[in-house]
Design an enzyme around this catalytic site. Structure first.
Site, PDB file in Angstrom:
ATOM      1  N   CYS A 129     -13.526 -51.967 -50.465  1.00 54.54           N
ATOM      2  CA  CYS A 129     -13.797 -53.226 -51.159  1.00 54.54           C
ATOM      3  C   CYS A 129     -12.503 -54.005 -51.425  1.00 54.54           C
ATOM      4  O   CYS A 129     -12.409 -55.193 -51.086  1.00 54.54           O
ATOM      5  CB  CYS A 129     -14.562 -52.967 -52.447  1.00 54.54           C
ATOM      6  SG  CYS A 129     -13.889 -51.644 -53.468  1.00 54.54           S
TER       7      CYS A 129
HETATM    8  N1  NDP Z   1     -19.025 -48.708 -54.924  1.00 54.62           N
HETATM    9  C1  NDP Z   1     -18.291 -49.547 -54.177  1.00 54.62           C
HETATM   10  O1  NDP Z   1     -17.990 -50.678 -54.603  1.00 54.62           O
HETATM   11  C2  NDP Z   1     -17.831 -49.150 -52.839  1.00 54.62           C
HETATM   12  C3  NDP Z   1     -18.007 -47.885 -52.329  1.00 54.62           C
HETATM   13  N2  NDP Z   1     -17.535 -47.555 -51.097  1.00 54.62           N
HETATM   14  C4  NDP Z   1     -17.691 -46.216 -50.553  1.00 54.62           C
HETATM   15  O2  NDP Z   1     -19.052 -46.053 -50.160  1.00 54.62           O
HETATM   16  C5  NDP Z   1     -19.478 -44.709 -50.359  1.00 54.62           C
HETATM   17  C6  NDP Z   1     -20.675 -44.722 -51.331  1.00 54.62           C
HETATM   18  O3  NDP Z   1     -20.270 -45.340 -52.541  1.00 54.62           O
HETATM   19  P1  NDP Z   1     -21.241 -45.543 -53.773  1.00 54.62           P
HETATM   20  O4  NDP Z   1     -22.571 -45.978 -53.314  1.00 54.62           O
HETATM   21  O5  NDP Z   1     -20.502 -46.368 -54.751  1.00 54.62           O
HETATM   22  O6  NDP Z   1     -21.335 -44.045 -54.321  1.00 54.62           O
HETATM   23  P2  NDP Z   1     -22.395 -43.387 -55.312  1.00 54.62           P
HETATM   24  O7  NDP Z   1     -21.649 -42.333 -56.049  1.00 54.62           O
HETATM   25  O8  NDP Z   1     -23.084 -44.434 -56.092  1.00 54.62           O
HETATM   26  O9  NDP Z   1     -23.431 -42.706 -54.296  1.00 54.62           O
HETATM   27  C7  NDP Z   1     -23.066 -41.636 -53.470  1.00 54.62           C
HETATM   28  C8  NDP Z   1     -24.240 -41.196 -52.622  1.00 54.62           C
HETATM   29  O10 NDP Z   1     -23.847 -40.077 -51.840  1.00 54.62           O
HETATM   30  C9  NDP Z   1     -24.770 -39.000 -52.029  1.00 54.62           C
HETATM   31  N3  NDP Z   1     -24.079 -37.713 -51.993  1.00 54.62           N
HETATM   32  C10 NDP Z   1     -23.197 -37.213 -52.887  1.00 54.62           C
HETATM   33  N4  NDP Z   1     -22.772 -35.991 -52.494  1.00 54.62           N
HETATM   34  C11 NDP Z   1     -23.417 -35.712 -51.328  1.00 54.62           C
HETATM   35  C12 NDP Z   1     -23.417 -34.602 -50.445  1.00 54.62           C
HETATM   36  N5  NDP Z   1     -22.655 -33.535 -50.678  1.00 54.62           N
HETATM   37  N6  NDP Z   1     -24.195 -34.653 -49.362  1.00 54.62           N
HETATM   38  C13 NDP Z   1     -24.977 -35.740 -49.125  1.00 54.62           C
HETATM   39  N7  NDP Z   1     -25.041 -36.810 -49.928  1.00 54.62           N
HETATM   40  C14 NDP Z   1     -24.257 -36.805 -51.014  1.00 54.62           C
HETATM   41  C15 NDP Z   1     -25.329 -39.262 -53.421  1.00 54.62           C
HETATM   42  O11 NDP Z   1     -26.606 -38.661 -53.482  1.00 54.62           O
HETATM   43  P3  NDP Z   1     -27.058 -37.517 -54.482  1.00 54.62           P
HETATM   44  O12 NDP Z   1     -25.918 -37.293 -55.465  1.00 54.62           O
HETATM   45  O13 NDP Z   1     -28.293 -38.042 -55.096  1.00 54.62           O
HETATM   46  O14 NDP Z   1     -27.261 -36.409 -53.578  1.00 54.62           O
HETATM   47  C16 NDP Z   1     -25.432 -40.772 -53.446  1.00 54.62           C
HETATM   48  O15 NDP Z   1     -26.615 -41.181 -52.787  1.00 54.62           O
HETATM   49  C17 NDP Z   1     -18.256 -43.963 -50.933  1.00 54.62           C
HETATM   50  O16 NDP Z   1     -17.559 -43.359 -49.899  1.00 54.62           O
HETATM   51  C18 NDP Z   1     -17.415 -45.087 -51.526  1.00 54.62           C
HETATM   52  O17 NDP Z   1     -16.061 -44.730 -51.562  1.00 54.62           O
HETATM   53  C19 NDP Z   1     -16.949 -48.485 -50.295  1.00 54.62           C
HETATM   54  C20 NDP Z   1     -16.750 -49.757 -50.722  1.00 54.62           C
HETATM   55  C21 NDP Z   1     -17.157 -50.193 -52.049  1.00 54.62           C
HETATM   56  C1  X2W Z   2     -13.397 -49.611 -59.581  1.00 57.26           C
HETATM   57  C2  X2W Z   2     -13.165 -48.436 -58.660  1.00 57.26           C
HETATM   58  O1  X2W Z   2     -13.079 -47.314 -59.114  1.00 57.26           O
HETATM   59  N1  X2W Z   2     -13.064 -48.711 -57.353  1.00 57.26           N
HETATM   60  C3  X2W Z   2     -12.841 -47.706 -56.368  1.00 57.26           C
HETATM   61  C4  X2W Z   2     -12.813 -48.316 -54.985  1.00 57.26           C
HETATM   62  C5  X2W Z   2     -14.146 -48.440 -54.343  1.00 57.26           C
HETATM   63  C6  X2W Z   2     -14.079 -48.584 -52.823  1.00 57.26           C
HETATM   64  O2  X2W Z   2     -13.816 -49.499 -52.127  1.00 57.26           O
HETATM   65  O3  X2W Z   2     -14.262 -47.579 -52.219  1.00 57.26           O
HETATM   66  P1  X2W Z   2     -13.672 -46.656 -51.094  1.00 57.26           P
HETATM   67  O4  X2W Z   2     -12.385 -47.024 -50.540  1.00 57.26           O
HETATM   68  O5  X2W Z   2     -13.623 -45.381 -51.812  1.00 57.26           O
HETATM   69  O6  X2W Z   2     -14.695 -46.670 -50.066  1.00 57.26           O
HETATM   70  C7  X2W Z   2     -11.514 -46.983 -56.581  1.00 57.26           C
HETATM   71  O7  X2W Z   2     -10.546 -47.571 -57.008  1.00 57.26           O
HETATM   72  O8  X2W Z   2     -11.455 -45.822 -56.178  1.00 57.26           O
END
Ligand code: NDP
Ligand code: X2W
Length: 347
Positions: free
Chosen positions: A164
């Site tokens: 992000c």
């Molecule tokens: N939040 C953000 O703004 C951003 C996030 N990202 C990246 O995107 C990805 C998802 O982020 P986000 O949606 O915020 O994360 P969340 O923590 O909200 O969701 C994570 C998901 O992964 C699943 N999960 C966790 N552990 C396992 C496992 N061992 N096996 C299979 N599934 C698993 C969880 O399911 P459950 O626990 O129910 O099994 C849940 O559905 C991450 O890699 C994050 O770094 C990238 C850009 C922005």
């Molecule tokens: C506010 C906050 O905690 N933000 C996350 C970044 C989220 C993101 O972009 O995720 P990945 O690079 O992990 O996909 C952090 O700083 O770790």
């Protein structure tokens, strides 16, 4: 229609993917997966994400909106059964599951950081575990959609969807780099503020409502620094901050120009970069996070002080959308030769 699934469907970015995919005209959401021991296993999408409670599965896909537990042993089979897979998973899980999917014909869009950094030593230093699949890393394409359009179209299988902060930072910085307007003796400085949804759905002390205020973190060591540096082709000083709001990132980039650069050069660099890019909006005033929250857009504005040779750019995105889920779908649209905004803009 292309058979599509979401892995990590109980998370915040998973919810956004589901919301986009249920109305997408070409990607047919046929399954939602969680971990094999998830607390949300077998629940309906509306129970896990109440804002999506109105979404109903059609008769053909009765289980499409149930959170199905998925274990390592089943992953390859899921790959054979789907055309498109969105992985909204922790980095370690994506790293392993992308490898399990390598012999399937599924197109994979990984929202994690597992395949973003080309250098596996840098990866290990910032992610805390060894990268075991350098061959996958070599064939992956970095999905910064506005800048890597051709590579995404020609990708073999795996797209590493940018983080992000890197999305907001790179979209603001790259036009200046691309037009060679900067004096890179002085590193660009990026200060960015993210809402708490950036930390994901799992509760933690740092993202708890009572604890969150406005605070810098990861100073001089955040894992997004090498990602921004690799794809900007420049060292940068990047300082993330956590703010007391739910969604959005505002990145403010301060950079110094070469001698004789004019305001017109800078304006032209942004116009050239984004004139035909419908999901980047060049604004006439400083963007606010609220104007991009719940949208797939990146809004950008800039100002130039000729005497100081200083340019300040601000770039605003929704971290869960342009910073994750909508950019992943934008990449999938591009890879499938659809209009890049398909399913993302609703009048
Ligand atoms: N939040 C953000 O703004 C951003 C996030 N990202 C990246 O995107 C990805 C998802 O982020 P986000 O949606 O915020 O994360 P969340 O923590 O909200 O969701 C994570 C998901 O992964 C699943 N999960 C966790 N552990 C396992 C496992 N061992 N096996 C299979 N599934 C698993 C969880 O399911 P459950 O626990 O129910 O099994 C849940 O559905 C991450 O890699 C994050 O770094 C990238 C850009 C922005
Ligand atoms: C506010 C906050 O905690 N933000 C996350 C970044 C989220 C993101 O972009 O995720 P990945 O690079 O992990 O996909 C952090 O700083 O770790």
């Amino acid at each position: 229609m292309m058979k599509t699934c979401v892995m990590g469907a109980s998370g915040y970015t998973g919810a956004e993917l589901i919301k986009i995919l249920v109305t997408h005209p070409t990607f047919d959401l046929s399954a939602c997966f969680v971990s094999h021991n998830s607390a949300d296993a077998h629940k309906g999408v509306g129970e896990v994400h109440p804002q999506l409670a109105h979404i109903q599965a059609n008769d053909a896909h009765k289980n499409a909106l149930l959170m199905q537990p998925l274990a390592d042993e089943q992953v390859e089979q899921i790959g054979h059964e789907h055309d498109i897979i969105f992985m909204a998973l922790p980095h370690e899980v994506s790293h392993h599951w992308a490898h399990l999917l390598r012999n399937t014909s599924a197109k994979i869009f990984d929202l994690s950081g597992a395949f973003r950094l080309s250098d596996t030593n840098t990866f290990e230093r910032f992610y805390g575990f060894k990268h075991a699949y350098p061959e996958l890393m070599q064939q992956r394409v970095y999905g910064l959609a506005e800048w890597h359009y051709q590579q995404i179209q020609n990708a073999k299988q795996l797209i590493a969807v940018p983080g992000c902060y890197p999305t907001a930072s790179l979209l603001g910085l790259k036009p200046l780099m691309h037009s060679a307007l900067l004096d890179l003796e002085k590193m660009p400085i990026i200060n960015a503020v993210s809402g708490v949804s950036g930390a994901g759905r799992k509760a933690s002390m740092t993202s708890s409502f009572y604890e969150v205020s406005l605070q810098a973190y990861g100073v001089l060591g955040h894992r997004h620094t090498p990602e921004i540096e690799e794809f900007a082709n420049s060292d940068v000083i990047f300082t993330p901050h956590l703010g007391a709001f739910k969604r959005g990132i505002l990145a403010t980039i301060t950079a110094f120009t070469s001698e004789h650069v004019t305001e017109q050069d800078i304006d032209q660099a942004f116009v050239d970069a984004y004139a035909n890019k419908p999901l980047v909006r060049l604004c006439s005033q400083w963007p606010k996070v609220d104007q991009v929250a719940h949208t797939p857009f990146c809004d950008i504005h800039w100002a130039f002080d000729k005497d100081k040779r200083c340019v300040v750019v601000t770039s605003a995105i929704d971290n869960l959308l342009k910073g994750a889920a909508s950019q992943a779908v934008q990449c999938a649209n591009i890879m499938c030769k659809l209009d890049e905004t398909t399913g993302l803009i609703h009048a």
